[in-house]
Design an enzyme around this catalytic site. Structure first.
Site, PDB file in Angstrom:
ATOM      1  CB  ILE A 127      -0.934   0.013   1.235  1.00  0.00           C
ATOM      2  CG1 ILE A 127      -1.780  -1.266   1.252  1.00  0.00           C
ATOM      3  CG2 ILE A 127      -1.809   1.262   1.248  1.00  0.00           C
ATOM      4  CD1 ILE A 127      -2.664  -1.410   2.478  1.00  0.00           C
TER       5      ILE A 127
ATOM      6  CG  ASP B 125      -5.675  -2.017  12.229  1.00  0.00           C
ATOM      7  OD1 ASP B 125      -4.529  -1.973  11.742  1.00  0.00           O
ATOM      8  OD2 ASP B 125      -5.898  -2.289  13.420  1.00  0.00           O
TER       9      ASP B 125
ATOM     10  CD  GLU C 201       3.295  -0.808   5.075  1.00  0.00           C
ATOM     11  OE1 GLU C 201       3.280  -1.416   6.165  1.00  0.00           O
ATOM     12  OE2 GLU C 201       4.067   0.127   4.826  1.00  0.00           O
TER      13      GLU C 201
END
Ligand code: C2E
Length: 351
Positions: A220, A236, A262
Site C-alpha cells: 500500500i 487497519d 502493509e
C-alpha cells in the site's frame, strides 16, 4: 506472573482490573480484541512485569500497537498461547481415543480366539459323540457360544463407532486450529507462515510438473503517512479494504496472503505473464477507484493506491530468489512513482 494475574481474575478485584484494562486500551486506541485484552490484562495485572514495562515504553514513545507488534508481544510475554493449549488438549483426546481403539482391537482378538477354541472343541466332541443326545448338547453349547460372540462383536462395534466419531470431531477441530494458525486475524487472508509454506509447495510442484508459476508482491502506497494522519485503527480498515479486493481477485487456484505490515502477495499458478499483469492492473485500478471514509468521523480519506511487482519463476529457482525478484519489481514500481505494476522480467539488468 501467570499465577498472580490468574488469581486476581478470580478474586474481588477481577472486574475492577477488567474495567481498567478496557479503559486503558481505549485511551491507547487499541482494539478490544481477545488477544489485546489478554495482553493488556497481563500487563496491568502485573504492573512491575516486563510486559507492562514494554507497553509503557511504547505508549510514552508514541509507538503504535499494530497487529504485528501485538503478535510479537503475545509471543514473547503471554504465558501460554491459546494455540498451544488447543493442540495439547487435542493431543490428549487423540491419545485417549487411540488407546481405546487398541484395547477394543485386543478385546476383539481375545473373544475371537475364545470362540475359535469353542469351535475346535465342538469339532472334536462331534467326532466322539455316540448318540443324538450328546450331539444335541454340543449344538446347544455352540449356539450359546455363537450368541455370546455376536453380542461381544456388537458391543465392540459400538465402542469403535464412538471412537471413530470422536476422532472425526477431533480432526475437524484440528483443521480449525490449523486454519486459525495460518490466517491473518485482521484481514482474514492467509498469513506469512501459510504464504511461505504455499510458495515452497508451489515451487516444488512447478519444478516437478513444469507448469508456469508467477508471484506478485503488493504494497500500500504511503501507508505510514496514512496511519500517522488518521490513526492506526483507520489504517487497519484500509488493510481490510485492500485485502478484501485481493481476496476477491485471488480465488483458487490463485492464493493471496498478507505478507507483512502493509505488504501482500499473490501466487498465480498456470497463468501467463500477460494474464497475471491484467489481473494485477485490475486490482490496482479497483483499489484506487474508491474513496474511503473514516467511520468514526465520516472524514473523506480519499483513495489509497497500491504498487505491485511480479516475477515469473525460472526453472530451478528457489522460493527466496523468486520472492526477491518479485520484490525488486515492486520497488521498481515504487521508484517509478507508485500506483503501478512492474514485471521483474522487464527490469533493466543490474549493472
Ligand atoms: P467491513 O466493514 O466488515 O465490511 C464488509 C463488507 O460489507 C464491505 O466489503 C462491503 O461490501 C459491505 N459494507 C460495509 N459497510 C458498507 C457501507 O457503508 N456501504 C456499502 N456500500 N457497503 C458496505 P468491502 O467493501 O470489500 O470492504 C472490506 C473492509 O474494508 C470493510 O469491512 C472495512 O473494514 C474496510 N473498508 C472498506 N471501505 C471502507 C471505508 O470507506 N471506510 C472504512 N473505515 N473502512 C472501509
Amino acid at each position: 506472573m501467570t499465577v498472580k494475574v490468574e488469581s486476581t481474575l478470580r478474586g474481588p478485584q477481577a472486574y475492577g482490573l477488567a474495567r481498567k484494562v478496557v479503559d486503558r486500551m481505549e485511551a491507547a486506541g487499541v482494539w478490544p480484541t481477545p488477544l489485546n485484552f489478554e495482553l493488556w490484562t497481563y500487563a496491568l495485572g502485573q504492573p512491575d512485569g516486563a510486559l507492562a514495562g514494554e507497553i509503557q515504553r511504547m505508549t510514552e514513545a508514541g509507538e503504535p500497537f499494530t497487529e504485528a507488534v501485538t503478535d510479537a508481544l503475545a509471543a514473547q510475554h503471554l504465558p501460554r498461547g491459546r494455540l498451544t493449549d488447543q493442540i495439547r488438549d487435542a493431543g490428549q483426546v487423540l491419545d485417549r481415543e487411540l488407546s481405546s481403539v487398541s484395547s477394543v482391537i485386543a478385546e476383539a482378538q481375545k473373544s475371537q480366539a475364545a470362540y475359535g477354541q469353542t469351535l475346535e472343541q465342538a469339532a472334536t466332541s462331534i467326532g466322539a459323540a455316540e448318540d443324538g443326545e450328546g450331539l444335541q448338547t454340543i449344538v446347544s453349547d455352540l449356539t450359546t457360544a455363537t450368541r455370546q460372540a455376536q453380542h461381544e462383536t456388537e458391543s465392540l462395534e459400538k465402542k469403535l463407532e464412538a471412537s471413530t466419531q470422536e476422532i472425526v470431531r477431533l480432526r475437524e477441530h484440528l483443521e480449525l486450529v490449523r486454519r486459525d494458525a495460518m490466517t491473518d486475524a485482521l484481514t482474514e487472508l492467509a498469513n506469512r507462515k501459510a504464504f511461505d509454506e504455499h510458495l515452497a509447495a508451489a515451487c516444488d510442484h512447478a519444478e516437478t510438473e513444469g507448469g508456469a508459476l508467477t508471484l506478485a508482491v503488493l504494497d500500500i502506497d504511503h501507508f505510514k503517512r496514512f496511519n500517522d494522519t488518521w490513526g492506526h485503527q483507520t489504517g487497519d480498515q484500509v488493510l481490510r479494504y485492500v485485502a478484501s479486493v485481493l481476496g476477491r481477485a485471488a480465488a483458487n487456484p490463485r492464493f493471496a496472503a498478507r505478507f507483512g505490515g502493509e505488504e501482500f502477495a499473490i501466487v498465480f499458478p498456470y497463468e501467463s505473464a500477460a494474464m497475471v499483469e491484467a489481473a494485477l492492473e485490475s486490482v490496482r485500478r479497483e483499489i484506487a477507484s474508491r474513496s474511503l471514509r473514516r467511520r468514526s468521523t465520516d472524514d473523506d480519506l480519499g483513495a489509497v493506491t497500491v504498487s505491485a511487482g511480479f516475477a515469473v519463476r525460472r526453472r530451478g529457482e528457489s522460493a527466496s530468489a523468486f520472492l526477491e525478484r518479485a520484490d525488486a519489481a515492486l520497488y521498481a514500481s515504487k521508484r517509478g512513482g507508485r500506483n503501478r505494476v512492474s514485471c521483474a522480467e522487464r527490469l533493466p539488468k543490474a549493472a
